[in-house]
Design a protein around this motif. Sequence first.
Motif, PDB file in Angstrom:
ATOM      1  N   TRP A 176       0.827  -1.206   0.000  1.00 20.47           N
ATOM      2  CA  TRP A 176       0.000   0.000   0.000  1.00 20.47           C
ATOM      3  C   TRP A 176       0.862   1.257   0.000  1.00 20.47           C
ATOM      4  O   TRP A 176       2.012   1.252   0.427  1.00 20.47           O
ATOM      5  N   VAL A 177       0.258   2.317  -0.509  1.00 23.92           N
ATOM      6  CA  VAL A 177       0.860   3.645  -0.521  1.00 23.92           C
ATOM      7  C   VAL A 177       0.146   4.485   0.536  1.00 23.92           C
ATOM      8  O   VAL A 177      -1.082   4.460   0.625  1.00 23.92           O
ATOM      9  N   ALA A 178       0.907   5.207   1.332  1.00 23.78           N
ATOM     10  CA  ALA A 178       0.347   6.165   2.284  1.00 23.78           C
ATOM     11  C   ALA A 178       0.517   7.563   1.706  1.00 23.78           C
ATOM     12  O   ALA A 178       1.620   7.926   1.273  1.00 23.78           O
ATOM     13  N   LEU A 179      -0.581   8.327   1.690  1.00 14.89           N
ATOM     14  CA  LEU A 179      -0.574   9.669   1.124  1.00 14.89           C
ATOM     15  C   LEU A 179      -1.128  10.661   2.127  1.00 14.89           C
ATOM     16  O   LEU A 179      -2.065  10.354   2.883  1.00 14.89           O
ATOM     17  N   GLY A 180      -0.547  11.854   2.152  1.00 17.57           N
ATOM     18  CA  GLY A 180      -1.100  12.962   2.906  1.00 17.57           C
ATOM     19  C   GLY A 180      -1.808  13.911   1.955  1.00 17.57           C
ATOM     20  O   GLY A 180      -1.896  13.654   0.744  1.00 17.57           O
ATOM     21  N   LEU A 197       5.965 -10.384  -3.513  1.00 24.20           N
ATOM     22  CA  LEU A 197       4.995  -9.328  -3.230  1.00 24.20           C
ATOM     23  C   LEU A 197       4.764  -8.415  -4.428  1.00 24.20           C
ATOM     24  O   LEU A 197       3.858  -7.587  -4.405  1.00 24.20           O
ATOM     25  N   ALA A 198       5.562  -8.569  -5.463  1.00 23.87           N
ATOM     26  CA  ALA A 198       5.402  -7.727  -6.660  1.00 23.87           C
ATOM     27  C   ALA A 198       4.012  -7.845  -7.252  1.00 23.87           C
ATOM     28  O   ALA A 198       3.460  -6.878  -7.778  1.00 23.87           O
ATOM     29  N   GLU A 199       3.407  -9.024  -7.149  1.00 27.20           N
ATOM     30  CA  GLU A 199       2.079  -9.223  -7.728  1.00 27.20           C
ATOM     31  C   GLU A 199       1.003  -8.444  -6.996  1.00 27.20           C
ATOM     32  O   GLU A 199      -0.117  -8.308  -7.490  1.00 27.20           O
ATOM     33  N   ARG A 200       1.322  -7.911  -5.826  1.00 27.77           N
ATOM     34  CA  ARG A 200       0.352  -7.127  -5.045  1.00 27.77           C
ATOM     35  C   ARG A 200       0.656  -5.641  -5.065  1.00 27.77           C
ATOM     36  O   ARG A 200       0.027  -4.869  -4.328  1.00 27.77           O
ATOM     37  N   LEU A 201       1.600  -5.201  -5.842  1.00 29.19           N
ATOM     38  CA  LEU A 201       1.897  -3.772  -5.906  1.00 29.19           C
ATOM     39  C   LEU A 201       0.651  -2.977  -6.285  1.00 29.19           C
ATOM     40  O   LEU A 201      -0.160  -3.440  -7.092  1.00 29.19           O
ATOM     41  N   PRO A 202       0.493  -1.775  -5.734  1.00 28.96           N
ATOM     42  CA  PRO A 202      -0.634  -0.922  -6.126  1.00 28.96           C
ATOM     43  C   PRO A 202      -0.588  -0.595  -7.616  1.00 28.96           C
ATOM     44  O   PRO A 202       0.455  -0.721  -8.267  1.00 28.96           O
ATOM     45  N   LYS A 203      -1.713  -0.162  -8.142  1.00 27.21           N
ATOM     46  CA  LYS A 203      -1.810   0.079  -9.575  1.00 27.21           C
ATOM     47  C   LYS A 203      -0.765   1.067 -10.079  1.00 27.21           C
ATOM     48  O   LYS A 203      -0.271   0.943 -11.202  1.00 27.21           O
ATOM     49  N   ALA A 204      -0.404   2.043  -9.250  1.00 32.18           N
ATOM     50  CA  ALA A 204       0.584   3.037  -9.668  1.00 32.18           C
ATOM     51  C   ALA A 204       1.949   2.424  -9.934  1.00 32.18           C
ATOM     52  O   ALA A 204       2.787   3.031 -10.611  1.00 32.18           O
ATOM     53  N   LEU A 205       2.189   1.191  -9.420  1.00 27.21           N
ATOM     54  CA  LEU A 205       3.509   0.572  -9.537  1.00 27.21           C
ATOM     55  C   LEU A 205       3.501  -0.792 -10.218  1.00 27.21           C
ATOM     56  O   LEU A 205       4.560  -1.263 -10.638  1.00 27.21           O
ATOM     57  N   ILE A 206       2.366  -1.437 -10.320  1.00 25.52           N
ATOM     58  CA  ILE A 206       2.317  -2.823 -10.769  1.00 25.52           C
ATOM     59  C   ILE A 206       2.941  -3.009 -12.149  1.00 25.52           C
ATOM     60  O   ILE A 206       3.564  -4.033 -12.428  1.00 25.52           O
ATOM     61  N   HIS A 207       2.793  -2.031 -13.017  1.00 26.42           N
ATOM     62  CA  HIS A 207       3.359  -2.143 -14.366  1.00 26.42           C
ATOM     63  C   HIS A 207       4.770  -1.548 -14.456  1.00 26.42           C
ATOM     64  O   HIS A 207       5.356  -1.513 -15.546  1.00 26.42           O
ATOM     65  N   ARG A 208       5.287  -1.081 -13.330  1.00 22.19           N
ATOM     66  CA  ARG A 208       6.616  -0.454 -13.304  1.00 22.19           C
ATOM     67  C   ARG A 208       7.699  -1.384 -12.774  1.00 22.19           C
ATOM     68  O   ARG A 208       8.852  -0.967 -12.634  1.00 22.19           O
ATOM     69  N   ASN A 209       7.341  -2.605 -12.496  1.00 22.45           N
ATOM     70  CA  ASN A 209       8.326  -3.554 -11.994  1.00 22.45           C
ATOM     71  C   ASN A 209       9.111  -4.153 -13.158  1.00 22.45           C
ATOM     72  O   ASN A 209       9.043  -5.342 -13.471  1.00 22.45           O
TER      73      ASN A 209
END
Length: 285
Positions: A180-184, A206-218
């Motif tokens: 997960w990503v934490a955002l303020g 855990l790469a398969e669970r990356l959030p959408k913002a990162l899943i295609h950046r691996n």
Amino acid sequence: MVVGAATEGTGAGGGSRPRPGARPTGTVTRGTTHRNRLRRMDRWIVAEHGAALRRSPRPPLAVDLGYGAAPWTAVELAGRLRVVRPDVRLLGLEIDPARVAAATPFAGEGLSFGRGGFEVPLGGFGAPGGRPLLIRAANVLRQYPEEEVPTAWRLMCGRLAPDGLLVEGTCDEIGRRHAWVALGPEGPRTLTLAARLADLDTPGDLAERLPKALIHRNVPGEPVHAWLRDLDRAWAAAAPFGALGARQRWLRTVRSVAADWPVRGGHARHRQGEVTVDWSAVAPR
């Protein structure tokens, strides 16, 4: 999703305000949910955001955005937050009216449900006024195109209280693997990976669970790929510590990567099978 169709205002922290009667921003997701699926994410929220909840001068508002076809995760989040702030109010939001109707019988003191999306409407659901101190959006954006993530983040962050937190990420079906990503209000701050260590072959799983913002950046050349690569290398080097158990091997792994990466959190968080790194170190190029 028609981005921005239900909002006025712009920017994170800009006070986006839904127009009266506007349709929710977003589309209906699959809605898969299981009891205790989000326990690892909730445990981190309580540990990292509990101080902000406790110091709120009024009963804090939390939002569970996109709780799914059943309200279990919203009910559980309310219970876990009440450990640190008994008067917390939790609002569960879903786009599908049928899901809202199914959840309504579970409403009670401090727990309500309503229809809404990324615009995060707050009026008329039995919730207090003011901005939320917490928004959790779990397993929602994973089902959207990557290019829609920044706008969804901006809409949700724009509804946060000044010291509020948005936690957006994904997990597997029974909550063994999370990211997960934490955002303020200003935007993304950290990325956290969390796992049941006994079931983890390598951190790279855990790469398969990356959030959408990162899943295609691996992929090679992207920072998140380098992060997972270094975790795997440190995990391999820590193999002798596996004789003492998966937790000791994980702790050695985190200690090793912390020499080169901006790792957050202390020993207590790492013992839980978590590792948190600054967003700036893994953000897409």
